[in-house]
Design an enzyme around this catalytic site. Structure first.
Site, short mmCIF file in Angstrom:
data_model
loop_
_atom_site.label_atom_id
_atom_site.label_comp_id
_atom_site.label_asym_id
_atom_site.label_seq_id
_atom_site.Cartn_x
_atom_site.Cartn_y
_atom_site.Cartn_z
N SER A 151 -6.43 4.13 -3.74
CA SER A 151 -6.09 2.74 -3.42
C SER A 151 -5.01 2.26 -4.39
O SER A 151 -4.98 2.72 -5.55
CB SER A 151 -7.31 1.84 -3.56
N TYR A 164 -14.46 -0.94 -8.58
CA TYR A 164 -13.69 -0.30 -7.51
C TYR A 164 -12.40 0.30 -8.08
O TYR A 164 -12.06 1.46 -7.79
CB TYR A 164 -13.39 -1.33 -6.43
N1 LIG Z 1 -9.05 -1.10 4.05
C1 LIG Z 1 -8.15 -1.09 3.09
O1 LIG Z 1 -7.26 -1.95 3.04
C2 LIG Z 1 -8.18 0.00 2.06
C3 LIG Z 1 -7.15 0.02 1.11
C4 LIG Z 1 -7.13 1.02 0.16
C5 LIG Z 1 -8.13 2.00 0.16
N2 LIG Z 1 -9.12 1.94 1.07
C6 LIG Z 1 -10.12 3.02 1.03
O2 LIG Z 1 -10.16 3.64 2.30
C7 LIG Z 1 -11.43 4.23 2.51
C8 LIG Z 1 -11.97 3.76 3.84
O3 LIG Z 1 -12.09 2.35 3.75
P1 LIG Z 1 -12.28 1.39 5.01
O4 LIG Z 1 -11.48 0.20 4.73
O5 LIG Z 1 -12.11 2.15 6.26
O6 LIG Z 1 -13.84 1.02 4.77
P2 LIG Z 1 -15.01 0.74 5.81
O7 LIG Z 1 -14.43 0.15 7.02
O8 LIG Z 1 -16.06 -0.01 5.07
O9 LIG Z 1 -15.56 2.22 6.16
C9 LIG Z 1 -16.22 2.96 5.17
C10 LIG Z 1 -16.69 4.28 5.77
O10 LIG Z 1 -17.35 5.04 4.74
C11 LIG Z 1 -18.66 5.42 5.19
N3 LIG Z 1 -19.53 5.49 4.01
C12 LIG Z 1 -19.77 4.50 3.10
N4 LIG Z 1 -20.64 4.94 2.17
C13 LIG Z 1 -20.94 6.23 2.50
C14 LIG Z 1 -21.78 7.22 1.92
N5 LIG Z 1 -22.49 6.97 0.80
N6 LIG Z 1 -21.86 8.43 2.51
C15 LIG Z 1 -21.16 8.69 3.64
N7 LIG Z 1 -20.34 7.80 4.23
C16 LIG Z 1 -20.24 6.58 3.65
C17 LIG Z 1 -19.03 4.32 6.19
O11 LIG Z 1 -20.01 4.72 7.14
P3 LIG Z 1 -21.60 4.50 6.92
O12 LIG Z 1 -21.77 3.12 6.36
O13 LIG Z 1 -22.19 4.69 8.28
O14 LIG Z 1 -22.01 5.56 5.97
C18 LIG Z 1 -17.69 4.12 6.89
O15 LIG Z 1 -17.48 5.14 7.84
C19 LIG Z 1 -12.28 3.83 1.31
O16 LIG Z 1 -12.30 4.87 0.37
C20 LIG Z 1 -11.55 2.61 0.76
O17 LIG Z 1 -11.81 2.44 -0.60
C21 LIG Z 1 -9.18 0.98 2.02
#
Ligand SMILES: NC(=O)c1ccc[n+]([C@@H]2O[C@H](COP(=O)([O-])OP(=O)(O)OC[C@H]3O[C@@H](n4cnc5c(N)ncnc54)[C@H](OP(=O)(O)O)[C@@H]3O)[C@@H](O)[C@H]2O)c1
Length: 259
Positions: A151, A164
């Site tokens: 990130s 985070y």
């Molecule tokens: N959105 C942004 O703007 C952004 C920016 C920079 C980085 N990121 C990074 O991108 C990645 C995805 O983020 P997102 O925005 O798509 O988040 P999200 O919508 O909250 O999705 C998170 C995913 O991770 C899974 N997950 C969470 N805890 C888990 C665990 N302990 N074991 C297995 N699966 C798990 C969730 O499914 P379950 O809950 O069913 O397990 C879900 O599929 C993350 O690493 C986040 O830090 C996001």
């Protein structure tokens, strides 16, 4: 000396992932689901990992190519090893493992971040990625690809997100260490650092006009990331065209880190 004539006609284009076997964690929603669709449309076989089986099944219903689902927790060492073993049994191995699962449960000052929240964030975002990478590297051959979703907040924190940011900064150090350790095995290790994308994780920011405006104001391109903005970096890093790219951070942020 580098000579254009030495480039073979079959030199792969970025995104040449057809036929590759790709694990994507955090695949049940948000950025992970986006990546699942991008890789499947590009001809890869995709293995989806998250805790909620129902959500994973829903994602696979609309995929054009082969897929497998694995419901479990990325912090569980045995689960990661079992996914790797199962992929060897089902598909004969793994080419790319994308450690994308992550959480950002609270926005709070350090004094209000208790030890259990701190540990939970580090456990999922950092330890979970390490355990996935370790399981993957055991079964990957030469040409293997490990990709971590970092990130921009790993490099430039925002207030209230210390745990985070620490987890995402940690991923960069881990990727560099693994890149060194796994180079002899022909495995590359890189981080993709997204800026701000409208996923379920970020919806509290996107839906708050003041916070959303602050993000836009802080992004050189003056907008949030669109779905089409992100997958190209992962497709490139999973392709044969990135064989000499390892230990790097590929930032996809519309210029967030410039301001
Ligand atoms: N959105 C942004 O703007 C952004 C920016 C920079 C980085 N990121 C990074 O991108 C990645 C995805 O983020 P997102 O925005 O798509 O988040 P999200 O919508 O909250 O999705 C998170 C995913 O991770 C899974 N997950 C969470 N805890 C888990 C665990 N302990 N074991 C297995 N699966 C798990 C969730 O499914 P379950 O809950 O069913 O397990 C879900 O599929 C993350 O690493 C986040 O830090 C996001």
């Amino acid at each position: 000396m580098i000579n254009q004539i030495e480039i073979p006609e079959s030199f792969p284009g970025p995104g040449a992932v057809s036929g590759k076997r790709v694990v994507i964690t955090g695949a049940s929603r948000g950025l992970g689901t986006l990546l699942v669709h991008a890789f499947s449309q590009a001809g890869a076989a995709v293995a989806l990992v998250a805790r909620t089986e129902r959500d994973l099944k829903a994602v696979t219903e609309t995929l054009p190519g082969p897929s497998l689902i694995f419901s479990g927790d990325v912090t569980d060492e045995d689960f990661n090893e079992a996914v790797a073993d199962e992929l060897v049994a089902e598909w004969g191995g793994v080419d790319t493992w994308i450690c994308n699962a992550g959480i950002s449960p609270i926005v709070a000052s350090p004094l209000k971040t208790n030890a259990s929240v701190w540990r939970q964030v580090l456990e999922v975002n950092l330890t979970g990625a390490f355990l996935g990478a370790r399981a993957a590297s055991r079964v990957m051959g030469k040409g293997g690809r490990l990709i971590f979703t970092g990130s921009v907040l790993g490099e430039r924190p925002r207030k209230g997100l210390t745990a985070y940011s620490a987890s995402k900064a940690g991923l960069v150090g881990m990727a560099k260490g693994l890149a060194l350790d796994l180079a002899p095995a022909g495995i590359t290790v890189n981080v993709v650092a997204p800026g701000w994308f409208d996923s379920p994780m970020a919806e509290g920011w996107k839906n708050n006009p003041d916070l959303s405006a602050a993000i836009i104001d802080h992004t050189a391109q003056r907008r949030w990331g669109a779905p089409s903005d992100l997958a190209g970096a992962y497709l490139f890093l999973a392709s044969d065209a990135s064989a000499f790219v390892t230990g790097t951070v590929f930032t996809v942020d519309g210029g967030y880190l410039l301001l």
